[in-house]
Design an enzyme around this catalytic site. Structure first.
Site, mmCIF file in Angstrom:
data_model
loop_
_atom_site.group_PDB
_atom_site.id
_atom_site.type_symbol
_atom_site.label_atom_id
_atom_site.label_comp_id
_atom_site.label_asym_id
_atom_site.label_seq_id
_atom_site.Cartn_x
_atom_site.Cartn_y
_atom_site.Cartn_z
ATOM 1 N N ASP A 152 14.489 42.104 25.547
ATOM 2 C CA ASP A 152 13.029 42.042 25.670
ATOM 3 C C ASP A 152 12.405 43.176 24.845
ATOM 4 O O ASP A 152 12.387 44.325 25.263
ATOM 5 C CB ASP A 152 12.698 42.201 27.167
ATOM 6 N N GLU A 209 3.001 34.860 27.530
ATOM 7 C CA GLU A 209 3.305 36.023 26.682
ATOM 8 C C GLU A 209 4.226 35.608 25.532
ATOM 9 O O GLU A 209 5.271 34.988 25.756
ATOM 10 C CB GLU A 209 3.966 37.125 27.517
ATOM 11 N N HIS A 251 -1.368 47.827 36.747
ATOM 12 C CA HIS A 251 -0.713 47.493 38.018
ATOM 13 C C HIS A 251 -1.232 48.521 39.019
ATOM 14 O O HIS A 251 -1.492 49.673 38.646
ATOM 15 C CB HIS A 251 0.793 47.695 37.950
ATOM 16 N N ASP A 279 -0.894 37.442 26.877
ATOM 17 C CA ASP A 279 -0.178 38.679 26.548
ATOM 18 C C ASP A 279 0.389 38.555 25.138
ATOM 19 O O ASP A 279 1.282 37.736 24.880
ATOM 20 C CB ASP A 279 0.969 38.930 27.552
ATOM 21 N N MET A 326 -8.593 42.922 33.857
ATOM 22 C CA MET A 326 -7.450 42.349 34.589
ATOM 23 C C MET A 326 -6.742 43.416 35.416
ATOM 24 O O MET A 326 -6.636 44.560 34.994
ATOM 25 C CB MET A 326 -6.489 41.730 33.573
ATOM 26 N N LYS A 367 8.481 34.150 32.680
ATOM 27 C CA LYS A 367 9.467 34.840 31.834
ATOM 28 C C LYS A 367 10.843 34.311 32.234
ATOM 29 O O LYS A 367 11.093 34.127 33.425
ATOM 30 C CB LYS A 367 9.372 36.352 32.077
ATOM 31 N N ASP A 375 0.341 51.843 38.494
ATOM 32 C CA ASP A 375 0.107 52.579 37.238
ATOM 33 C C ASP A 375 -1.023 53.576 37.478
ATOM 34 O O ASP A 375 -1.068 54.641 36.866
ATOM 35 C CB ASP A 375 -0.375 51.652 36.108
ATOM 36 N N ASP A 411 9.190 43.564 23.172
ATOM 37 C CA ASP A 411 7.793 44.008 23.300
ATOM 38 C C ASP A 411 7.260 44.678 22.040
ATOM 39 O O ASP A 411 6.596 45.722 22.104
ATOM 40 C CB ASP A 411 7.641 44.970 24.493
ATOM 41 N N ASP A 439 0.469 43.280 25.436
ATOM 42 C CA ASP A 439 1.485 43.728 26.390
ATOM 43 C C ASP A 439 2.734 44.091 25.587
ATOM 44 O O ASP A 439 3.708 43.343 25.530
ATOM 45 C CB ASP A 439 1.788 42.637 27.418
ATOM 46 N N HIS A 499 7.969 36.019 25.889
ATOM 47 C CA HIS A 499 8.690 35.335 26.956
ATOM 48 C C HIS A 499 9.173 33.946 26.547
ATOM 49 O O HIS A 499 10.348 33.628 26.740
ATOM 50 C CB HIS A 499 7.834 35.296 28.216
ATOM 51 N N GLU A 513 2.261 34.427 35.092
ATOM 52 C CA GLU A 513 2.986 34.794 33.861
ATOM 53 C C GLU A 513 4.471 34.476 34.003
ATOM 54 O O GLU A 513 5.170 35.049 34.829
ATOM 55 C CB GLU A 513 2.780 36.295 33.594
HETATM 56 C C1 GCO Z 1 7.315 42.177 31.300
HETATM 57 C C2 GCO Z 1 5.983 41.590 31.637
HETATM 58 C C3 GCO Z 1 5.048 42.560 32.292
HETATM 59 C C4 GCO Z 1 3.819 41.891 32.907
HETATM 60 C C5 GCO Z 1 3.033 42.865 33.717
HETATM 61 C C6 GCO Z 1 1.707 42.341 34.159
HETATM 62 O O1 GCO Z 1 8.016 41.582 30.484
HETATM 63 O O2 GCO Z 1 7.675 43.218 31.847
HETATM 64 O O3 GCO Z 1 5.423 41.089 30.450
HETATM 65 O O4 GCO Z 1 4.653 43.534 31.361
HETATM 66 O O5 GCO Z 1 3.013 41.333 31.932
HETATM 67 O O6 GCO Z 1 3.767 43.240 34.814
HETATM 68 O O7 GCO Z 1 1.861 41.431 35.143
HETATM 69 MN MN MN Z 2 3.412 40.470 30.095
HETATM 70 MN MN MN Z 3 6.945 40.898 28.821
#
Ligand code: GCO
Ligand code: MN
Ligand code: MN
Length: 389
Positions: free
Chosen positions: A257, A219, A56, A247, A90, A185, A59, A259, A289, A222, A183
């Protein structure tokens, strides 16, 4: 050393600066790991043998950095990328962290916030191009609502469309060559995020001014959070030529969430995902991700990153086994029944075909009574996954 690992894997495995750089903060506790600089993260990714790194805007360059600081950060990061043999496929914009985005960015009820979001995204696109990014991801984490009393959700779609059209035009005018990847979610951080699933975006994309420029970045976590079959969403994206990015992580349904490391929660679903990507020749980046458990130090973060890649590679081997297993292939052949006469009859619509088909006598009872060996096929699949076959 990083190069040696890479030649073994040959996959476009990428990580975001925010993934391996995650400091393990959650709503109940503060950080458990110290902050790494982007240069340190590049070194870590070089060590584990990643192909690339995504970011980002903030970041890499903090939101309030001075121009001099920005120049310094960019040049040291470029060197770190070279030193560690990493590319940046990306880039994306952080449109969720700063308090200005607490009620959305492109869909905010405040025209000033919407305009700022466009400005910030154009700058993030400029930054991504400087590092060679070809895909630009849009994740609208704050585009949503807790209560629909304030904003019209149909108006939100119009606002979002306006922003994406504006930014497509910006990419075109500047010859940036970006492909945009949307993306979806369903929730977190908002109670309800607009465009909750990849399918929502696939419908939306066709209403844009430049639909060919825009695809999706699904993702694992998600669609799983929404209780849906992720593999089927990826399949629809692939079939539509819209899988621009992916992702990878893992997630248990009905939980926050998470991850998790790729494959950590549902290895069978991960297998079918890898199979889909392999069978359809997806050759874009495989972006993890995800982040390490909060129990880990940076040694554990490396274990996490290596684990994501290793699980993918192992599953890829299992897919090759599945695709060449004689017993499995024979079962598949048995399941996919051919009937040349009926296939010809229904191949294309014609008055004659309709007449023949309507007159045709099917043995409905026999067809319904026929056993289909899915139990055996699924068990053999499990044995492939478990490594006994
Ligand atoms: C989340 C998302 C993020 C995005 C990221 C890239 O659940 O927080 O997956 O990690 O993928 O902001 O756009
Ligand atoms: Mn993501
Ligand atoms: Mn995510």
């Amino acid at each position: 050393m990083a190069k040696a690992v890479k030649s073994v894997t040959r996959e476009k495995f990428t990580f975001g600066l925010w993934t391996v750089g995650n400091i393990g903060r959650d709503p109940f506790g503060g950080p458990v790991r110290g902050v790494l600089t982007p240069v340190q993260i590049a070194k870590l990714l070089g060590e584990v043998g990643a192909y690339g790194v995504n970011f980002h805007d903030n970041d890499l360059v903090p939101i309030d950095a001075t121009p001099a600081q920005e120049r310094q950060i960019k040049s040291s990061f470029k060197k770190a990328l070279r030193d560690n043999g990493l590319v940046v496929p990306m880039a994306t914009t952080n449109l969720f962290g700063d308090p200005i985005f607490k009620d959305g960015a492109f869909t905010s009820a405040d025209a000033r916030v919407r305009a700022y979001a466009l400005q910030k995204t154009m700058r993030a696109m400029d930054l991504g191009v400087e590092f060679g990014a070809q895909t630009f991801v849009f994740w609208g984490g704050r585009e949503g609502a807790e209560s629909d009393a304030a904003k019209d959700p149909a108006e939100a779609i119009k606002r979002f469309r306006h922003a994406i059209n504006f930014l497509c035009q910006y990419s075109i005018e500047n010859n940036y060559g970006y492909r945009f990847a949307m993306e979806a979610k369903p929730n977190e951080p908002r109670g309800h995020i607009y465009f909750a699933t990849t399918g929502n975006y696939l419908g939306f994309i066709e209403t844009l001014d430049y639909p060919e420029m825009v695809g999706v970045n699904p993702e694992v976590a998600h669609e799983t959070m929404a209780g849906l079959n992720f593999v089927h969403h990826v399949a629809q994206a692939l079939e539509a030529g819209k899988l621009f990015h992916i992702d990878l992580n893992d997630q248990e349904p009905g939980r926050y969430d998470q991850d998790y490391r790729f494959g950590a929660a549902n290895i069978k679903a991960a297998f079918f995902l890898v199979k889909l990507l392999v069978d359809h020749g997806y050759d874009g980046p495989l972006h993890f991700d995800a982040h390490a458990y909060r129990t880990e130090d940076y040694q554990g973060v490396k274990d996490f990153a290596r684990g994501c890649m290793k699980t993918y590679m192992l599953l890829k081997q299992k897919v090759a086994k599945f695709n060449t297993d004689r017993e499995i292939q024979a079962l598949l052949k048995q399941i996919h029944v051919r009937d040349q006469k009926l296939e010809n009859m229904t191949a294309a619509y014609s008055i004659d075909a309709v007449r023949q088909l309507k007159a045709y006598k099917f043995n409905r009872v026999a067809l319904g009574a026929r056993g289909i060996p899915y139990e055996k096929l699924d068990q053999l699949t499990m044995e492939i996954i478990m490594g006994t076959r």
